[in-house]
Write a protein that holds these residues in place. Structure first.
Motif, PDB file in Angstrom:
ATOM      1  N   ARG A 163       0.839  -1.205   0.000  1.00 10.19           N
ATOM      2  CA  ARG A 163       0.000   0.000   0.000  1.00 10.19           C
ATOM      3  C   ARG A 163       0.871   1.251   0.000  1.00 10.19           C
ATOM      4  O   ARG A 163       0.593   2.216  -0.710  1.00 10.19           O
ATOM      5  N   TRP A 164       1.963   1.223   0.781  1.00 10.04           N
ATOM      6  CA  TRP A 164       2.855   2.374   0.850  1.00 10.04           C
ATOM      7  C   TRP A 164       3.509   2.621  -0.509  1.00 10.04           C
ATOM      8  O   TRP A 164       3.612   3.761  -0.946  1.00 10.04           O
TER       9      TRP A 164
ATOM     10  N   GLU B 229       2.319   1.805  -3.452  1.00 12.05           N
ATOM     11  CA  GLU B 229       1.305   2.324  -4.373  1.00 12.05           C
ATOM     12  C   GLU B 229       1.039   3.799  -4.121  1.00 12.05           C
ATOM     13  O   GLU B 229       0.900   4.586  -5.061  1.00 12.05           O
ATOM     14  N   GLU B 230       0.989   4.189  -2.855  1.00  8.27           N
ATOM     15  CA  GLU B 230       0.775   5.604  -2.533  1.00  8.27           C
ATOM     16  C   GLU B 230       1.945   6.455  -3.002  1.00  8.27           C
ATOM     17  O   GLU B 230       1.746   7.563  -3.504  1.00  8.27           O
ATOM     18  N   GLU B 231       3.158   5.941  -2.840  1.00  2.00           N
ATOM     19  CA  GLU B 231       4.340   6.676  -3.311  1.00  2.00           C
ATOM     20  C   GLU B 231       4.306   6.823  -4.832  1.00  2.00           C
ATOM     21  O   GLU B 231       4.638   7.874  -5.368  1.00  2.00           O
TER      22      GLU B 231
ATOM     23  N   LYS C  29       1.669   6.942  -6.719  1.00  2.82           N
ATOM     24  CA  LYS C  29       0.646   7.928  -7.041  1.00  2.82           C
ATOM     25  C   LYS C  29       1.151   9.347  -6.818  1.00  2.82           C
ATOM     26  O   LYS C  29       0.905  10.242  -7.625  1.00  2.82           O
ATOM     27  N   ARG C  30       1.884   9.554  -5.724  1.00  2.00           N
ATOM     28  CA  ARG C  30       2.434  10.878  -5.452  1.00  2.00           C
ATOM     29  C   ARG C  30       3.423  11.291  -6.522  1.00  2.00           C
ATOM     30  O   ARG C  30       3.441  12.438  -6.961  1.00  2.00           O
TER      31      ARG C  30
END
Length: 53
Positions: free
Chosen positions: A41-42, A44-46, A48-49
């Motif tokens: 999840r981390w 994927e969030e990175e 996206k950022r």
């Protein structure tokens, strides 16, 4: 002085038991799966950022 030594010994034993219980809990298979999903999840969030920049 004997009471203080006994109290210190009991406190050390209680601490050792707590540490052992925490270690046993943290090494269960469920934690491994949870940490892997958190890492995914981390990542994927990175991604996206970075894509927003």
């Amino acid at each position: 002085m004997d009471d203080v030594t006994l109290l210190a010994a009991v406190a050390c034993v209680a601490l050792a038991i707590l540490v052992w219980l925490m270690w046993r809990s943290a090494t269960e298979p469920g934690w491994s799966g949870m940490s892997q999903s958190e890492k995914k999840r981390w990542r994927e969030e990175e991604a996206k950022r970075k894509a927003k920049k």
